[in-house]
Design a protein around this motif. Sequence first.
Motif, PDB file in Angstrom:
ATOM      1  N   LEU A   1       1.901  16.312 -14.012  1.00  0.00           N
ATOM      2  CA  LEU A   1       1.735  17.756 -13.809  1.00  0.00           C
ATOM      3  C   LEU A   1       3.001  18.537 -14.140  1.00  0.00           C
ATOM      4  N   LYS A   2       4.001  17.835 -14.664  1.00  0.00           N
ATOM      5  CA  LYS A   2       5.265  18.408 -15.120  1.00  0.00           C
ATOM      6  C   LYS A   2       6.114  18.991 -13.983  1.00  0.00           C
ATOM      7  N   LEU A   3       6.071  18.338 -12.835  1.00  0.00           N
ATOM      8  CA  LEU A   3       6.986  18.696 -11.764  1.00  0.00           C
ATOM      9  C   LEU A   3       8.333  18.050 -12.044  1.00  0.00           C
ATOM     10  N   ARG A   4       9.373  18.605 -11.499  1.00  0.00           N
ATOM     11  CA  ARG A   4      10.696  18.001 -11.650  1.00  0.00           C
ATOM     12  C   ARG A   4      10.746  16.674 -10.908  1.00  0.00           C
ATOM     13  N   THR A   5      11.763  15.896 -11.223  1.00  0.00           N
ATOM     14  CA  THR A   5      11.877  14.560 -10.641  1.00  0.00           C
ATOM     15  C   THR A   5      12.029  14.618  -9.127  1.00  0.00           C
ATOM     16  N   ILE A   6      12.856  15.505  -8.633  1.00  0.00           N
ATOM     17  CA  ILE A   6      13.068  15.597  -7.185  1.00  0.00           C
ATOM     18  C   ILE A   6      11.801  16.068  -6.485  1.00  0.00           C
ATOM     19  N   SER A   7      11.062  16.974  -7.117  1.00  0.00           N
ATOM     20  CA  SER A   7       9.791  17.429  -6.546  1.00  0.00           C
ATOM     21  C   SER A   7       8.765  16.308  -6.558  1.00  0.00           C
ATOM     22  N   SER A   8       8.769  15.516  -7.611  1.00  0.00           N
ATOM     23  CA  SER A   8       7.842  14.384  -7.697  1.00  0.00           C
ATOM     24  C   SER A   8       8.163  13.334  -6.642  1.00  0.00           C
ATOM     25  N   LEU A   9       9.444  13.081  -6.416  1.00  0.00           N
ATOM     26  CA  LEU A   9       9.833  12.126  -5.376  1.00  0.00           C
ATOM     27  C   LEU A   9       9.440  12.621  -3.987  1.00  0.00           C
ATOM     28  N   LEU A  10       9.624  13.907  -3.744  1.00  0.00           N
ATOM     29  CA  LEU A  10       9.235  14.486  -2.454  1.00  0.00           C
ATOM     30  C   LEU A  10       7.721  14.420  -2.268  1.00  0.00           C
ATOM     31  N   THR A  11       6.968  14.713  -3.332  1.00  0.00           N
ATOM     32  CA  THR A  11       5.511  14.627  -3.272  1.00  0.00           C
ATOM     33  C   THR A  11       5.060  13.203  -3.004  1.00  0.00           C
ATOM     34  N   ALA A  12       5.658  12.251  -3.696  1.00  0.00           N
ATOM     35  CA  ALA A  12       5.284  10.844  -3.517  1.00  0.00           C
ATOM     36  C   ALA A  12       5.609  10.352  -2.116  1.00  0.00           C
ATOM     37  N   SER A  13       6.769  10.698  -1.617  1.00  0.00           N
ATOM     38  CA  SER A  13       7.131  10.238  -0.271  1.00  0.00           C
ATOM     39  C   SER A  13       6.279  10.924   0.795  1.00  0.00           C
ATOM     40  N   THR A  14       5.928  12.184   0.574  1.00  0.00           N
ATOM     41  CA  THR A  14       5.081  12.884   1.530  1.00  0.00           C
ATOM     42  C   THR A  14       3.694  12.259   1.591  1.00  0.00           C
ATOM     43  N   PHE A  15       3.141  11.922   0.430  1.00  0.00           N
ATOM     44  CA  PHE A  15       1.812  11.313   0.429  1.00  0.00           C
ATOM     45  C   PHE A  15       1.839   9.902   0.996  1.00  0.00           C
TER      46      PHE A  15
ATOM     47  N   LYS B   1       0.829  -1.211   0.000  1.00  0.00           N
ATOM     48  CA  LYS B   1       0.000   0.000   0.000  1.00  0.00           C
ATOM     49  C   LYS B   1       0.862   1.259   0.000  1.00  0.00           C
ATOM     50  N   ILE B   2       1.916   1.259   0.784  1.00  0.00           N
ATOM     51  CA  ILE B   2       2.801   2.431   0.832  1.00  0.00           C
ATOM     52  C   ILE B   2       3.502   2.626  -0.506  1.00  0.00           C
ATOM     53  N   VAL B   3       3.992   1.548  -1.081  1.00  0.00           N
ATOM     54  CA  VAL B   3       4.707   1.636  -2.359  1.00  0.00           C
ATOM     55  C   VAL B   3       3.774   2.080  -3.490  1.00  0.00           C
ATOM     56  N   LEU B   4       2.588   1.485  -3.568  1.00  0.00           N
ATOM     57  CA  LEU B   4       1.651   1.859  -4.628  1.00  0.00           C
ATOM     58  C   LEU B   4       1.176   3.302  -4.489  1.00  0.00           C
ATOM     59  N   ALA B   5       0.938   3.745  -3.270  1.00  0.00           N
ATOM     60  CA  ALA B   5       0.542   5.140  -3.063  1.00  0.00           C
ATOM     61  C   ALA B   5       1.647   6.076  -3.547  1.00  0.00           C
ATOM     62  N   GLY B   6       2.888   5.729  -3.265  1.00  0.00           N
ATOM     63  CA  GLY B   6       4.009   6.547  -3.728  1.00  0.00           C
ATOM     64  C   GLY B   6       4.166   6.529  -5.233  1.00  0.00           C
ATOM     65  N   ILE B   7       3.998   5.370  -5.852  1.00  0.00           N
ATOM     66  CA  ILE B   7       4.128   5.264  -7.309  1.00  0.00           C
ATOM     67  C   ILE B   7       3.045   6.071  -8.009  1.00  0.00           C
ATOM     68  N   PHE B   8       1.791   5.917  -7.553  1.00  0.00           N
ATOM     69  CA  PHE B   8       0.701   6.654  -8.189  1.00  0.00           C
ATOM     70  C   PHE B   8       0.870   8.163  -8.019  1.00  0.00           C
ATOM     71  N   MET B   9       1.318   8.594  -6.845  1.00  0.00           N
ATOM     72  CA  MET B   9       1.514  10.031  -6.642  1.00  0.00           C
ATOM     73  C   MET B   9       2.696  10.542  -7.459  1.00  0.00           C
ATOM     74  N   PHE B  10       3.746   9.741  -7.587  1.00  0.00           N
ATOM     75  CA  PHE B  10       4.879  10.139  -8.416  1.00  0.00           C
ATOM     76  C   PHE B  10       4.453  10.306  -9.872  1.00  0.00           C
ATOM     77  N   LEU B  11       3.662   9.365 -10.379  1.00  0.00           N
ATOM     78  CA  LEU B  11       3.195   9.459 -11.763  1.00  0.00           C
ATOM     79  C   LEU B  11       2.304  10.670 -11.975  1.00  0.00           C
ATOM     80  N   TYR B  12       1.462  10.967 -10.996  1.00  0.00           N
ATOM     81  CA  TYR B  12       0.596  12.141 -11.119  1.00  0.00           C
ATOM     82  C   TYR B  12       1.418  13.427 -11.066  1.00  0.00           C
ATOM     83  N   ALA B  13       2.400  13.470 -10.201  1.00  0.00           N
ATOM     84  CA  ALA B  13       3.248  14.661 -10.119  1.00  0.00           C
ATOM     85  C   ALA B  13       4.067  14.849 -11.400  1.00  0.00           C
ATOM     86  N   ARG B  14       4.545  13.768 -11.975  1.00  0.00           N
ATOM     87  CA  ARG B  14       5.265  13.874 -13.251  1.00  0.00           C
ATOM     88  C   ARG B  14       4.328  14.299 -14.373  1.00  0.00           C
TER      89      ARG B  14
END
Length: 114
Positions: free
Chosen positions: A44-58, A29-42
């Motif tokens: 939205l054209k966020l940078r990779t580091i911002s997408s990783l931070l968003t995914a880990s935060t969620f 559940k933690i991994v899938l939530a992070g993957i889905f949020m990373f894909l959504y952030a990407r």
Amino acid sequence: MQSAVLSPLSLVFALLAPFYASGFLAFLKIVLAGIFMFLYARYLKLRTISSLLTASTFSLSGFMMVWLGHPHTHSAVYLPALFLFIHSAVRSQSSAPIQWLAFSISYGAMILGG
């Protein structure tokens, strides 16, 4: 109490002993939530580091950690995927049927999760 027996995530570990399945399910559940949020952030054209931070935060947010053993998080895992599919279906009209089909599958998995 709701146990989310029909959740696709629970069905994956149905053959394991409940003690072991709960640990693997929590990790999934933690991994899938992070993957889905990373894909959504990407998307939205966020940078990779911002997408990783968003995914880990969620995926490591208070809600996900506190309710990890409960069926609430079975549904919360799919929220970023739902946002991604809705956003992409509205934005691009050419591939909208495929996006709406993906949204329907994600929403169905969310409903089965509780």
